[in-house]
Structure formats: C-alpha cells, structure tokens
Design a protein around this motif. Structure first.
Motif, PDB file in Angstrom:
ATOM      1  N   GLU A   1      -3.663   5.586  -7.409  1.00 23.86           N
ATOM      2  CA  GLU A   1      -4.060   4.213  -7.410  1.00 23.86           C
ATOM      3  C   GLU A   1      -5.114   3.909  -6.282  1.00 23.86           C
ATOM      4  OE1 GLU A   1      -0.981   1.304  -8.789  1.00 23.86           O
ATOM      5  OE2 GLU A   1       0.113   2.850  -7.843  1.00 23.86           O
ATOM      6  N   LYS A   2      -4.699   4.589  -5.201  1.00 28.98           N
ATOM      7  CA  LYS A   2      -5.377   4.322  -3.977  1.00 28.98           C
ATOM      8  C   LYS A   2      -6.810   5.095  -4.011  1.00 28.98           C
ATOM      9  CE  LYS A   2      -1.297   4.439  -0.584  1.00 28.98           C
ATOM     10  NZ  LYS A   2      -0.914   5.113   0.338  1.00 28.98           N
ATOM     11  N   ILE A   3      -6.828   6.286  -4.674  1.00 35.25           N
ATOM     12  CA  ILE A   3      -8.105   6.964  -5.039  1.00 35.25           C
ATOM     13  C   ILE A   3      -8.994   6.188  -5.801  1.00 35.25           C
ATOM     14  CG2 ILE A   3      -9.158   8.995  -6.201  1.00 35.25           C
ATOM     15  CD1 ILE A   3      -6.724  10.273  -5.101  1.00 35.25           C
TER      16      ILE A   3
ATOM     17  N   LEU B   1       0.852  -1.279  -0.071  1.00 35.61           N
ATOM     18  CA  LEU B   1      -0.179  -0.026  -0.127  1.00 35.61           C
ATOM     19  C   LEU B   1       0.823   1.225   0.038  1.00 35.61           C
ATOM     20  CD1 LEU B   1      -2.790  -1.128   2.475  1.00 35.61           C
ATOM     21  CD2 LEU B   1      -3.280  -0.466   0.161  1.00 35.61           C
ATOM     22  N   GLN B   2       1.828   0.979   0.596  1.00 30.62           N
ATOM     23  CA  GLN B   2       2.933   2.144   0.753  1.00 30.62           C
ATOM     24  C   GLN B   2       3.505   2.486  -0.611  1.00 30.62           C
ATOM     25  OE1 GLN B   2       5.577   1.595   4.017  1.00 30.62           O
ATOM     26  NE2 GLN B   2       4.016   1.755   5.492  1.00 30.62           N
ATOM     27  N   LYS B   3       3.943   1.617  -1.357  1.00 31.96           N
ATOM     28  CA  LYS B   3       4.259   1.677  -2.666  1.00 31.96           C
ATOM     29  C   LYS B   3       3.272   2.175  -3.700  1.00 31.96           C
ATOM     30  CE  LYS B   3       7.671  -1.984  -1.974  1.00 31.96           C
ATOM     31  NZ  LYS B   3       7.860  -3.334  -2.698  1.00 31.96           N
ATOM     32  N   MET B   4       1.948   2.156  -3.460  1.00 29.45           N
ATOM     33  CA  MET B   4       1.170   2.483  -4.468  1.00 29.45           C
ATOM     34  C   MET B   4       1.044   4.029  -4.547  1.00 29.45           C
ATOM     35  SD  MET B   4      -2.043   0.001  -3.516  1.00 29.45           S
ATOM     36  CE  MET B   4      -3.138   0.968  -4.589  1.00 29.45           C
ATOM     37  N   SER B   5       0.888   4.489  -5.501  1.00 26.61           N
ATOM     38  CA  SER B   5       0.695   6.148  -5.780  1.00 26.61           C
ATOM     39  C   SER B   5      -0.742   6.489  -4.920  1.00 26.61           C
ATOM     40  CB  SER B   5       0.641   6.640  -7.202  1.00 26.61           C
ATOM     41  OG  SER B   5       0.022   7.636  -7.430  1.00 26.61           O
TER      42      SER B   5
ATOM     43  N   ASP C   1       5.422  11.285  -4.316  1.00 27.90           N
ATOM     44  CA  ASP C   1       4.485  10.653  -5.397  1.00 27.90           C
ATOM     45  C   ASP C   1       4.425  11.553  -6.711  1.00 27.90           C
ATOM     46  OD1 ASP C   1       2.262   9.457  -6.391  1.00 27.90           O
ATOM     47  OD2 ASP C   1       0.837   9.674  -4.465  1.00 27.90           O
ATOM     48  N   PRO C   2       5.389  11.035  -7.395  1.00 25.55           N
ATOM     49  CA  PRO C   2       5.494  11.478  -8.755  1.00 25.55           C
ATOM     50  C   PRO C   2       4.334  11.429  -9.799  1.00 25.55           C
ATOM     51  CG  PRO C   2       6.994   9.711  -8.499  1.00 25.55           C
ATOM     52  CD  PRO C   2       6.505   9.983  -7.198  1.00 25.55           C
ATOM     53  N   ASP C   3       3.551  10.036  -9.547  1.00 25.18           N
ATOM     54  CA  ASP C   3       2.532   9.840 -10.252  1.00 25.18           C
ATOM     55  C   ASP C   3       1.257  10.813 -10.197  1.00 25.18           C
ATOM     56  OD1 ASP C   3       4.217   7.767 -11.612  1.00 25.18           O
ATOM     57  OD2 ASP C   3       3.157   6.137 -10.254  1.00 25.18           O
ATOM     58  N   PHE C   4       0.871  10.771  -9.016  1.00 18.97           N
ATOM     59  CA  PHE C   4      -0.322  11.843  -8.746  1.00 18.97           C
ATOM     60  C   PHE C   4      -0.041  13.199  -9.117  1.00 18.97           C
ATOM     61  CE2 PHE C   4      -3.072  13.283  -4.964  1.00 18.97           C
ATOM     62  CZ  PHE C   4      -4.254  13.385  -5.882  1.00 18.97           C
ATOM     63  N   LEU C   5       1.382  13.789  -8.992  1.00 21.40           N
ATOM     64  CA  LEU C   5       1.683  15.040  -9.185  1.00 21.40           C
ATOM     65  C   LEU C   5       1.788  15.323 -10.769  1.00 21.40           C
ATOM     66  CD1 LEU C   5       2.775  17.551  -7.980  1.00 21.40           C
ATOM     67  CD2 LEU C   5       5.107  16.672  -8.664  1.00 21.40           C
ATOM     68  N   ASN C   6       2.162  14.078 -11.357  1.00 27.67           N
ATOM     69  CA  ASN C   6       2.084  14.019 -13.017  1.00 27.67           C
ATOM     70  C   ASN C   6       0.780  14.278 -13.362  1.00 27.67           C
ATOM     71  OD1 ASN C   6       1.615  12.268 -15.722  1.00 27.67           O
ATOM     72  ND2 ASN C   6       3.313  13.500 -15.838  1.00 27.67           N
ATOM     73  N   TRP C   7      -0.114  13.383 -12.797  1.00 26.75           N
ATOM     74  CA  TRP C   7      -1.769  13.530 -13.377  1.00 26.75           C
ATOM     75  C   TRP C   7      -2.267  14.997 -13.076  1.00 26.75           C
ATOM     76  CZ3 TRP C   7      -6.501  14.267 -11.797  1.00 26.75           C
ATOM     77  CH2 TRP C   7      -7.765  14.050 -12.605  1.00 26.75           C
ATOM     78  N   LEU C   8      -1.999  15.305 -11.918  1.00 21.29           N
ATOM     79  CA  LEU C   8      -2.577  16.743 -11.544  1.00 21.29           C
ATOM     80  C   LEU C   8      -2.214  17.781 -12.624  1.00 21.29           C
ATOM     81  CD1 LEU C   8      -2.330  16.840  -7.740  1.00 21.29           C
ATOM     82  CD2 LEU C   8      -4.470  16.365  -8.933  1.00 21.29           C
ATOM     83  N   ASN C   9      -0.808  17.755 -12.944  1.00 22.16           N
ATOM     84  CA  ASN C   9      -0.386  18.737 -13.663  1.00 22.16           C
ATOM     85  C   ASN C   9      -0.921  18.601 -15.321  1.00 22.16           C
ATOM     86  OD1 ASN C   9       1.379  20.048 -12.096  1.00 22.16           O
ATOM     87  ND2 ASN C   9       2.991  18.524 -12.292  1.00 22.16           N
ATOM     88  N   ASN C  10      -1.172  17.367 -15.739  1.00 19.64           N
ATOM     89  CA  ASN C  10      -1.778  17.236 -16.827  1.00 19.64           C
ATOM     90  C   ASN C  10      -3.139  17.419 -16.985  1.00 19.64           C
ATOM     91  OD1 ASN C  10       0.616  16.354 -18.114  1.00 19.64           O
ATOM     92  ND2 ASN C  10       0.089  14.018 -17.585  1.00 19.64           N
ATOM     93  N   PHE C  11      -3.788  17.339 -15.713  1.00 20.35           N
ATOM     94  CA  PHE C  11      -5.444  17.424 -15.764  1.00 20.35           C
ATOM     95  C   PHE C  11      -5.540  19.094 -15.794  1.00 20.35           C
ATOM     96  CE2 PHE C  11      -8.442  19.201 -12.628  1.00 20.35           C
ATOM     97  CZ  PHE C  11      -9.774  18.741 -13.513  1.00 20.35           C
ATOM     98  N   LEU C  12      -4.643  19.709 -15.219  1.00 16.01           N
ATOM     99  CA  LEU C  12      -4.764  21.332 -15.131  1.00 16.01           C
ATOM    100  C   LEU C  12      -4.459  21.843 -16.535  1.00 16.01           C
ATOM    101  CD1 LEU C  12      -5.271  23.964 -13.822  1.00 16.01           C
ATOM    102  CD2 LEU C  12      -3.067  23.944 -12.890  1.00 16.01           C
ATOM    103  N   THR C  13      -3.460  21.321 -17.307  1.00 17.59           N
ATOM    104  CA  THR C  13      -3.100  21.730 -18.653  1.00 17.59           C
ATOM    105  C   THR C  13      -4.465  21.444 -19.575  1.00 17.59           C
ATOM    106  OG1 THR C  13      -0.815  21.258 -18.330  1.00 17.59           O
ATOM    107  CG2 THR C  13      -1.753  21.515 -20.528  1.00 17.59           C
ATOM    108  N   GLN C  14      -5.203  20.260 -19.487  1.00 20.18           N
ATOM    109  CA  GLN C  14      -6.149  19.824 -20.143  1.00 20.18           C
ATOM    110  C   GLN C  14      -7.355  20.688 -19.951  1.00 20.18           C
ATOM    111  OE1 GLN C  14      -6.404  17.386 -22.545  1.00 20.18           O
ATOM    112  NE2 GLN C  14      -8.356  18.039 -22.995  1.00 20.18           N
ATOM    113  N   ILE C  15      -7.893  21.045 -18.782  1.00 12.35           N
ATOM    114  CA  ILE C  15      -9.003  21.779 -18.635  1.00 12.35           C
ATOM    115  C   ILE C  15      -8.841  23.328 -19.054  1.00 12.35           C
ATOM    116  CG2 ILE C  15      -9.903  20.254 -16.834  1.00 12.35           C
ATOM    117  CD1 ILE C  15      -9.344  22.251 -14.478  1.00 12.35           C
TER     118      ILE C  15
END
Length: 287
Positions: A48-50, A41-45, A249-263
């Motif tokens: 993934e947990k969300i 669980l600690q290894k999971m981004s 948590d680079p995976d979550f950070l990457n997703w948030l940045n891409n989400f903001l760029t998209q919207i």
C-alpha cells in the motif's frame, strides 16, 4: 492564622490546576494526531505504501554478474534489474534502485531505506531470522561444464564420480566443496580463479568444471559453446535466491509470490532469463 493562610494557598493551587486542565491546547492535541497517523502507517502493508508513494524502492549491490552490474554508461543492469522493472510495471509505479554495500543491505531494509532486496541473495536460515523471503525466483547451485572430449559421454552430473575423470573448480568455494563431496572417486584439481578452472576443461585437460550456474553459463555462452563443450545447466546443489522483505507483511509477501508465479507462466521470465543466461551479447556493454 497560619493555618488559614496555608489552607488558602492549597485552595489557590487546586483552583489553578483545575483551570489549567479545563483549557484545551493545540499542543496537547497535535502529538495525539501525529501518533495516530504513525500508527496507521505502521498498519499499512508495504504494498500500500509503494502504491501511495508511486515508487518501488529496491536495494541491491551492483557487483554480481549477471544479476546486477554497472554498464559503460553508469546504469545498473542485469537479471534482477529486469525482474524488478517488470515488478514495478505490474504495480503501476516507478522504480528506484538503491545501490548499497552488501554488509549493510539487510540493515538498510530494516531501517526502511528500501522496500525489498533483490540482489542475488541466497535464502538461508540465518538471514530468515531477520527478514522474510518470497519463494525463490531462481536456483543458482552448482553445475557442470563438460569438455568437448567428454560431451557425448557425460549426460548427467552423477557420472562424474569416476576415477577416470579429472574435475576442476575454484579454491575455497562451494563448487570445490561439492566436487569433493559428491565425486570422491574422481581426480580433483583446484585453481585460484574460476576462469582458470574452466580453461583447463576447455583445453581438454579436465573432463569437467564444477561451479556456480551464472559463471558456467556465461563462460559457456562466450567460449564453450563454439568449442563443442556441454553445459549441464540444471543445478545439482540447492542454492535458491529470493527477494527479501521486512517481517510481518503477509500482503506484500502474497503479492510477490503471485507475481513470480504469473511471470513464470506467461513468458516474461523465460525472456529475461534467456537474455542474461542464454547469451553473452550484454557482456560487451559491461564496465
């Protein structure tokens, strides 16, 4: 004889210990399994947990118009709420708002009470020591609200550094600091409340009010626009707001940045921005 008895006792003890070590017990195996699960669980981004949980938990303090506030029905609404609502939709999960006191908002993130903070939080180096920030989703630095008398004359905030202009702001704020620092030649008047400073400009007793973008925008929409005032809405100080997440948590950070760029490029961001900063229609529904 005593030596034989002692030797027999030692042998008995060794045999007993050997027998115990050979017998598997569920009690010994269970903790190892639990530890392995916890490590996985600690290894999971967080992302993934969300998704696995089916819920995005967002921490905020409902008290900063128009970012997060409580309406007459008791619902938390605002610019940040609409943004994280779109975020949850993009993840395909439900949204859970966790309203918390500001002084405990970062500790709450660090103790896993929520997945991210979306609460009009200014990105600064002190906070960045404890959390990571996604790229800023809005900049709410100082702006200038211009009186009707000078609406045609003043087209840039840089013109305000002139002895013929009276500038107002609220005592002890970054608006006051910016006015004194950037416009030393101008005449400065301080007020206890921001609405008093803006009313001075509305009534033609000052050329401009320097204050935070959200409040100048709200005042302009409510009273200034119809009165012929002008809002120089592009901030001239840099006070970015960002979503805060736990470090590592680079995976979550990457997703948030891409989400903001998209919207910001598909019209959703502009629609949300215009709803809360381009109109005061929402104000009648706020407590």
């Amino acid at each position: 004889m005593k030596r034989l008895i002692a030797l027999a006792a030692v042998l008995s003890t060794l045999i007993f210990l050997f027998a115990c070590s050979q017998q598997p017990t569920n009690k010994a195996e269970a903790p190892k399994e639990d530890i392995n699960v916890r490590l996985e669980l600690q290894k999971m981004s967080t992302l993934e947990k969300i998704v696995q949980r089916g819920t995005l938990r967002v921490g905020l303090e409902a008290g900063y118009m128009p970012f997060e506030m409580t309406d007459k029905k008791g619902n938390v609404v605002g610019f940040d709420i609409d943004m994280v609502t779109e975020m949850a939709k993009a993840m395909g999960v439900k949204l859970e708002i966790v309203n918390t006191a500001w002084d405990g908002i970062i500790p709450g993130l660090l103790s896993d009470k929520y997945d991210l903070i979306a609460s009009g939080m200014t990105v600064n180096q002190e906070r960045n020591l404890k959390v990571n920030f996604a790229i800023p989703y809005i900049v709410v630095g100082q702006t200038a609200l211009i009186s009707k008398e000078y609406a045609d004359e003043i087209t840039s905030w840089k013109q305000l550094n002139d002895a013929k202009y009276v500038i107002t702001s609220k005592l002890g704020t970054t608006g006051e600091q910016a006015a004194k620092r950037l416009f030393p030649k101008a005449q400065y008047k301080s007020f206890e409340m921001e609405d008093q400073a803006m009313l001075e400009t509305l009534n033609g007793k000052a050329a401009a009010t320097v204050y935070d973008l959200p409040m100048t925008s709200i005042f302009y929409a409510q009273r200034g626009k119809d009165a012929g005032m002008k809002l120089l809405k592009d901030p001239f100080t840099y006070e970015p707001l960002g979503w805060a997440i736990n470090k590592g948590d680079p995976d979550f950070l990457n997703w948030l940045n891409n989400f903001l760029t998209q919207i910001k490029n598909d019209g959703r961001y502009d629609r949300i921005y215009d709803k809360w900063f381009g109109s005061d229609a929402w104000y009648a529904e706020i407590q």
